[in-house]
Design an enzyme around this catalytic site. Sequence first.
Site, short mmCIF file in Angstrom:
data_model
loop_
_atom_site.label_atom_id
_atom_site.label_comp_id
_atom_site.label_asym_id
_atom_site.label_seq_id
_atom_site.Cartn_x
_atom_site.Cartn_y
_atom_site.Cartn_z
N LYS A 210 0.87 -1.18 0.00
CA LYS A 210 0.00 0.00 0.00
C LYS A 210 0.90 1.23 0.00
CE LYS A 210 -3.65 2.05 2.85
NZ LYS A 210 -3.28 2.40 4.23
N HIS A 229 -6.05 2.83 13.48
CA HIS A 229 -6.38 1.45 13.10
C HIS A 229 -5.24 0.56 13.53
CE1 HIS A 229 -3.60 2.72 9.94
NE2 HIS A 229 -3.33 1.43 9.75
N ASP A 231 -3.25 -2.94 11.99
CA ASP A 231 -3.18 -3.65 10.71
C ASP A 231 -3.70 -5.07 10.91
OD1 ASP A 231 -2.04 -1.33 9.72
OD2 ASP A 231 0.01 -2.10 9.73
N HIS A 286 -2.38 2.69 15.39
CA HIS A 286 -1.54 3.78 14.89
C HIS A 286 -2.35 4.63 13.93
CE1 HIS A 286 -1.01 0.19 12.37
NE2 HIS A 286 -0.83 1.00 11.34
C1 OGA Z 1 -0.97 1.83 6.84
C2 OGA Z 1 -0.37 2.79 7.79
C3 OGA Z 1 1.08 4.65 8.21
C4 OGA Z 1 1.95 5.64 7.53
O1 OGA Z 1 -0.80 2.03 5.61
O2 OGA Z 1 -1.59 0.86 7.31
O3 OGA Z 1 -0.59 2.64 8.96
O4 OGA Z 1 2.78 6.21 8.21
N1 OGA Z 1 0.42 3.78 7.31
O5 OGA Z 1 1.77 5.87 6.33
NI NI Z 2 -1.39 0.67 9.36
#
Ligand code: OGA
Ligand code: NI
Length: 353
Positions: A210, A229, A231, A286
């Site tokens: 992602k 959220h 993960d 986080h």
């Molecule tokens: C995620 C996430 C945090 C960030 O993509 O699940 O928590 O710092 N990203 O981009």
């Molecule tokens: Ni995350």
Amino acid sequence: METMVESTVQLERFGYLPVENVQALASKNLDNIPSRYIRPEIESDVVSADESLQIPVIDVSKLDHEDEQKKLHFACKDWGFFQIINHGVADEIIEQMKTDAQEFFDLPLEEKMVCAQVQGHIEGYGQVFVVSENQKLDWSDMLFLIGQPVHLRDTRFWPTNPSSFRETMDKYTTELHKVMIQLMKLIAKNLGTDPEMLLSLFENEIQAIKMNYYPPCAEASKVLGASPHSDATALTLLLHANEVEGLQIKRDQKWVPVKPIPGAFTVNVGDMLEILSNGEYKSIEHRAVVDPEKERLSIASFHNQKMGTQIGPLPDLVKTNKALYRTIPVEEFRKMKLTSKQDGKFMIRKMKL
Ligand code: OGA
Ligand code: NI
């Protein structure tokens, strides 16, 4: 690389609600940003200013030593978050991944839309999965791709611009898979379970990438780039892909900003590993905040159990202790995850006995 959508294992198909492109919205420089992005609740949040409060740092090159293994155990158990250094992933691969991701997000909107999410699929360029009309929105766009196993890649969503993108993704996901396996071996040892058993769940893991793009926001203190959220993964390896910080983790009711070490990955325990460890390791909430002036880019690599396996506490860990979570097929777990609003520790709430 040819298209590989034909496979015996089909990925899930779900419908999400389409929302506005945030990079395009940000470029309008509106005086007031739409109310669906405004989070009144974050005004009262406590953000730790204590610079000494930092997540542990694990030196992967020292993990053959007992001390460093213990440190890893403590990091997983007490923090659920840590940074890894000397992880062995070549700088060139990391730098190329950063450059290719940046170049993709820098393209004009129409060109990025070649890879747009389509109804019924989880992959592609768009926004984080929105499941209800009144849901608050994140100040971010993303490109979500299944990286491994190769036969589950759906190259319709894989950019061809920049031209090196696909090859870089291939190398990057291969390398990160290796790092995950290396960590998982020691996690098994630290948990007192059979490494072969744990590794067999991850050898043909589902690895998703992602890429998060957080545009600057004039009202940065009122919005979130990523809502709180945990993960749903076993482990997440996050690359801070430019110099702008924004990740915060929840610890003792405070939000603790992560200070990324150049060249390191930020690793976190996800819901799946909390469940496998029967709660010994904790998946931590986080979120991401955005910058008033600068764009931010991060690349998350999500590591999940392979298809056809069961998610639940590892058998070795519930011989004398009571199981704290249900055991269900990966397919069912993924379906639950993809149809939920992904807030707080949502999968843990569903799996707790
Ligand atoms: C995620 C996430 C945090 C960030 O993509 O699940 O928590 O710092 N990203 O981009
Ligand atoms: Ni995350």
